[in-house]
Design a protein around this motif. Structure first.
Motif: not given
Length: 278
Positions: A173, A180, A185, A188-189, A194
């Motif tokens: 992504l 961001a 964050v 998501v990671r 990411l």
């Protein structure tokens, strides 16, 4: 039994009409949209690819694209205005094309680029893309963008979109620093790789286990439009070559730098690619 058609790269995102207002008395109309900028890179490196895109019957750049969009009669092509009158780029949208639907995804691919520009990438279409591609590289702008009452482009929180539940279908992504800020964050990671673009500072690659900061290539910026798209194409090229993430990011930074040094869709000279990246 017949084999399904296959390509190295599938690009999923609409072409646009761009009006670039670069300052007092300076404006130009141009072909836009992530698919246009990504195609410039893929054409330059002679990758086998195709594009899934939708446009209105007013689309005026059919002669400039190798893979034309599906044209929907009675509708308009997505229209962006990029305005620098305030010193910072302000994006406005005055027309929106029809969405790209699952049935528009007709080929398999080693890498798919999910690069919607203004809400045309439906959640169900992203699911279909993930079913037809080995790797899915997505641009956060296609997941987060919305409009205010004056047509200005804003971001919603990723957690408030249906795409938050689909991160497991995305392998990479890409997000700008502004994008961001519209997501968790760290969360998501843990679900996908990411990559955060940072302009002159390069980019940061975040996985569940590591952080990589990759410096930018020097560039005299003229117009940042499409830099993220060319970056995305460069990253996809690295994945096609099965390169490590750090090298994918280096390729991405180089192609992104080529975009900012030109107005509109760039002409990419791969002969200038540093020898270490060829």
């Amino acid at each position: 039994m017949s084999l399904r058609p296959s390509r190295d790269v599938l690009v999923v995102g609409n072409y646009c009409h761009d009006l670039l207002r670069l300052g007092p008395g300076r404006q130009t109309h141009a072909l836009g949209g992530s698919s246009a900028y990504i195609s410039a890179v893929l054409d330059a490196v002679a990758v086998d690819y195709t594009v899934a895109a939708v446009a209105g019957e007013d689309f005026r750049y059919a002669g400039q694209v190798r893979h034309p969009p599906r044209v929907v009669p009675g509708t308009r092509t997505t229209q962006f205005t990029a305005d620098w009158d305030t010193g910072e780029r302000v994006l406005r949208v005055s027309a929106r094309a029809e969405p790209i639907r699952p049935e528009d995804i007709t080929v398999d691919a080693r890498v798919a680029l999910a690069c919607g520009v203004m809400g045309e990438l439906l959640p169900e279409t992203l699911v279909r893309v993930s079913e037809r591609a080995r790797h899915v590289v997505a641009d956060a702008q296609g997941l987060l963008r919305t409009l205010d009452g004056e047509g200005r482009v804003l971001h919603v929180r990723l957690s408030e979109t249906p795409y938050a539940a689909l991160l497991g279908r995305i392998h990479v992504l890409k997000a700008s620093e502004d994008e961001a800020r519209a997501m968790d964050v760290e969360r998501v990671r843990q679900q996908t790789c990411l990559v955060i673009t940072r302009g002159h500072a390069g980019c940061t690659v975040l996985t569940s286990a590591a952080r990589l900061d990759v410096p930018a290539f020097p560039a005299d910026e003229v117009d940042p439009t499409g830099a993220g798209d060319c970056f995305l194409a460069g990253f996809a090229l690295g994945l096609l070559r099965e390169l490590p993430l750090a090298r994918c990011a280096e390729l991405a930074n180089w192609f992104g730098a080529q975009a900012v040094m030109q107005v509109g869709v760039p002409k990419v000279d791969v002969a200038a690619l540093p020898a270490a990246l060829r």
